[in-house]
Design a protein around this motif. Sequence first.
Motif, PDB file in Angstrom:
ATOM      1  N   ARG A  21       0.834  -1.215   0.000  1.00  0.00           N
ATOM      2  CA  ARG A  21       0.000   0.000   0.000  1.00  0.00           C
ATOM      3  C   ARG A  21       0.863   1.258   0.000  1.00  0.00           C
ATOM      4  O   ARG A  21       0.549   2.244  -0.679  1.00  0.00           O
ATOM      5  CB  ARG A  21      -0.912  -0.011   1.226  1.00  0.00           C
ATOM      6  N   ARG A  22       1.982   1.224   0.752  1.00  0.00           N
ATOM      7  CA  ARG A  22       2.850   2.394   0.849  1.00  0.00           C
ATOM      8  C   ARG A  22       3.891   2.452  -0.256  1.00  0.00           C
ATOM      9  O   ARG A  22       4.668   3.393  -0.325  1.00  0.00           O
ATOM     10  CB  ARG A  22       3.554   2.398   2.205  1.00  0.00           C
ATOM     11  N   GLY A  23       3.917   1.420  -1.109  1.00  0.00           N
ATOM     12  CA  GLY A  23       4.920   1.392  -2.156  1.00  0.00           C
ATOM     13  C   GLY A  23       6.307   1.072  -1.640  1.00  0.00           C
ATOM     14  O   GLY A  23       7.313   1.398  -2.296  1.00  0.00           O
ATOM     15  N   ALA A  24       6.382   0.445  -0.470  1.00  0.00           N
ATOM     16  CA  ALA A  24       7.665   0.087   0.122  1.00  0.00           C
ATOM     17  C   ALA A  24       8.061  -1.316  -0.325  1.00  0.00           C
ATOM     18  O   ALA A  24       7.213  -2.134  -0.699  1.00  0.00           O
ATOM     19  CB  ALA A  24       7.588   0.147   1.648  1.00  0.00           C
ATOM     20  N   GLY A  25       9.339  -1.602  -0.284  1.00  0.00           N
ATOM     21  CA  GLY A  25       9.814  -2.925  -0.682  1.00  0.00           C
ATOM     22  C   GLY A  25       9.732  -3.931   0.450  1.00  0.00           C
ATOM     23  O   GLY A  25       9.388  -3.600   1.589  1.00  0.00           O
ATOM     24  N   ASN A  26      10.041  -5.159   0.135  1.00  0.00           N
ATOM     25  CA  ASN A  26      10.087  -6.239   1.116  1.00  0.00           C
ATOM     26  C   ASN A  26      11.353  -6.082   1.963  1.00  0.00           C
ATOM     27  O   ASN A  26      12.463  -6.021   1.427  1.00  0.00           O
ATOM     28  CB  ASN A  26      10.087  -7.582   0.390  1.00  0.00           C
ATOM     29  N   GLN A  27      11.209  -6.050   3.281  1.00  0.00           N
ATOM     30  CA  GLN A  27      12.359  -5.849   4.169  1.00  0.00           C
ATOM     31  C   GLN A  27      12.871  -7.155   4.782  1.00  0.00           C
ATOM     32  O   GLN A  27      13.786  -7.132   5.594  1.00  0.00           O
ATOM     33  CB  GLN A  27      11.976  -4.847   5.269  1.00  0.00           C
ATOM     34  N   ASP A  28      12.283  -8.284   4.386  1.00  0.00           N
ATOM     35  CA  ASP A  28      12.801  -9.586   4.804  1.00  0.00           C
ATOM     36  C   ASP A  28      13.893 -10.035   3.828  1.00  0.00           C
ATOM     37  O   ASP A  28      13.990  -9.530   2.713  1.00  0.00           O
ATOM     38  CB  ASP A  28      11.701 -10.648   4.804  1.00  0.00           C
ATOM     39  N   ALA A  29      14.679 -11.003   4.265  1.00  0.00           N
ATOM     40  CA  ALA A  29      15.675 -11.628   3.379  1.00  0.00           C
ATOM     41  C   ALA A  29      15.812 -13.083   3.775  1.00  0.00           C
ATOM     42  O   ALA A  29      15.571 -13.457   4.925  1.00  0.00           O
ATOM     43  CB  ALA A  29      17.023 -10.927   3.485  1.00  0.00           C
ATOM     44  N   PHE A  30      16.197 -13.910   2.807  1.00  0.00           N
ATOM     45  CA  PHE A  30      16.494 -15.311   3.102  1.00  0.00           C
ATOM     46  C   PHE A  30      17.701 -15.743   2.286  1.00  0.00           C
ATOM     47  O   PHE A  30      18.059 -15.118   1.277  1.00  0.00           O
ATOM     48  CB  PHE A  30      15.290 -16.226   2.815  1.00  0.00           C
ATOM     49  N   ALA A  31      18.332 -16.831   2.728  1.00  0.00           N
ATOM     50  CA  ALA A  31      19.446 -17.412   1.980  1.00  0.00           C
ATOM     51  C   ALA A  31      19.549 -18.874   2.367  1.00  0.00           C
ATOM     52  O   ALA A  31      19.168 -19.272   3.470  1.00  0.00           O
ATOM     53  CB  ALA A  31      20.758 -16.694   2.280  1.00  0.00           C
ATOM     54  N   TRP A  32      20.051 -19.674   1.449  1.00  0.00           N
ATOM     55  CA  TRP A  32      20.381 -21.054   1.780  1.00  0.00           C
ATOM     56  C   TRP A  32      21.547 -21.471   0.910  1.00  0.00           C
ATOM     57  O   TRP A  32      21.743 -20.944  -0.182  1.00  0.00           O
ATOM     58  CB  TRP A  32      19.167 -21.981   1.618  1.00  0.00           C
ATOM     59  N   ARG A  33      22.343 -22.394   1.449  1.00  0.00           N
ATOM     60  CA  ARG A  33      23.556 -22.782   0.737  1.00  0.00           C
ATOM     61  C   ARG A  33      23.932 -24.215   1.110  1.00  0.00           C
ATOM     62  O   ARG A  33      23.856 -24.595   2.283  1.00  0.00           O
ATOM     63  CB  ARG A  33      24.698 -21.838   1.116  1.00  0.00           C
ATOM     64  N   ALA A  34      24.313 -24.998   0.111  1.00  0.00           N
ATOM     65  CA  ALA A  34      24.896 -26.316   0.349  1.00  0.00           C
ATOM     66  C   ALA A  34      26.391 -26.115   0.583  1.00  0.00           C
ATOM     67  O   ALA A  34      27.080 -25.474  -0.207  1.00  0.00           O
ATOM     68  CB  ALA A  34      24.669 -27.224  -0.853  1.00  0.00           C
ATOM     69  N   ASP A  35      26.879 -26.644   1.695  1.00  0.00           N
ATOM     70  CA  ASP A  35      28.274 -26.468   2.083  1.00  0.00           C
ATOM     71  C   ASP A  35      28.839 -27.833   2.453  1.00  0.00           C
ATOM     72  O   ASP A  35      28.816 -28.242   3.611  1.00  0.00           O
ATOM     73  CB  ASP A  35      28.350 -25.494   3.269  1.00  0.00           C
ATOM     74  N   GLY A  36      29.302 -28.566   1.446  1.00  0.00           N
ATOM     75  CA  GLY A  36      29.778 -29.923   1.697  1.00  0.00           C
ATOM     76  C   GLY A  36      28.632 -30.811   2.153  1.00  0.00           C
ATOM     77  O   GLY A  36      27.622 -30.930   1.466  1.00  0.00           O
ATOM     78  N   ASP A  37      28.792 -31.386   3.351  1.00  0.00           N
ATOM     79  CA  ASP A  37      27.732 -32.246   3.872  1.00  0.00           C
ATOM     80  C   ASP A  37      26.764 -31.467   4.757  1.00  0.00           C
ATOM     81  O   ASP A  37      25.983 -32.056   5.503  1.00  0.00           O
ATOM     82  CB  ASP A  37      28.332 -33.413   4.668  1.00  0.00           C
ATOM     83  N   ARG A  38      26.799 -30.143   4.672  1.00  0.00           N
ATOM     84  CA  ARG A  38      25.947 -29.291   5.500  1.00  0.00           C
ATOM     85  C   ARG A  38      24.977 -28.499   4.631  1.00  0.00           C
ATOM     86  O   ARG A  38      25.287 -28.156   3.486  1.00  0.00           O
ATOM     87  CB  ARG A  38      26.784 -28.302   6.310  1.00  0.00           C
ATOM     88  N   LEU A  39      23.847 -28.179   5.207  1.00  0.00           N
ATOM     89  CA  LEU A  39      22.881 -27.294   4.568  1.00  0.00           C
ATOM     90  C   LEU A  39      22.669 -26.101   5.484  1.00  0.00           C
ATOM     91  O   LEU A  39      22.316 -26.268   6.657  1.00  0.00           O
ATOM     92  CB  LEU A  39      21.550 -28.019   4.345  1.00  0.00           C
TER      93      LEU A  39
END
Length: 246
Positions: free
Chosen positions: A18-36
């Motif tokens: 409504r205010r013309g503002a952007g999304n202020q959330d963020a996310f990320a994910w990454r495979a790092d060897g045997d880790r997520l």
Amino acid sequence: MAGWRVVPVSVTGPEHVRRGAGNQDAFAWRADGDRLVLAVADGAGSAVRSATGARLAVDAACDATAVLDEFGAEPARRYAGRVLGLFDRRLARLGGERGDYATTLIAVVARPPAYVFLAVGDSFLVVEHRDGGAHLVVPPDNGPSLGSTVFLTSRGRATAVRCGVIEDPEITGLALCSDGVLDAVLAAGRDADGEPALLAPADFTAYLRMFADPAARPSDLAERLRSPDFTASSADDKTMVLAVRA
């Protein structure tokens, strides 16, 4: 990453639209060897550069995993310190007031059967157990001792950081959520001691089990987050990162 299906979705809240503002959330994910590595950050609506702060937070969570030579309580503390240190140094390079970049953070580094977590603020983590349903294992924290939400930029951050390790071979799904979905997906109840507490209701498992099917699309989840039920519950941005064991 082999063994996992990740579905990350973030939608702009109706008030921001409504205010013309952007999304202020963020996310990320990454495979790092045997880790997520999975991370969700929720920038404060009142902070003018919070979207940048949220992006710095999730990037730091993904970049800090080298300190996890093993999974345990002490490595979890080292990981938390590394994430916060990276965030602070990168923020200092940008200049300006720290409070302008205010953001919360929830992050998980998964290497089954162990899961290291880090949380600052009111984002939260739900896990699904095989044949055991969904459980809220890292609840939202609004910083009651400080009277308001604690952010990564807050002076009281050191006492509000929550980190640790969950060891459970029966975990089949993870859901990292910003507080914009809290009222829509969590329910009021009581903990094991009978005290009032938030709980993940039985129908929360539908989110995770739906996306165990490769035919399900992130757009299906985005449509749900934009539905009248979710919109009525909160005008904030809404972010969920789901990870389901394949």
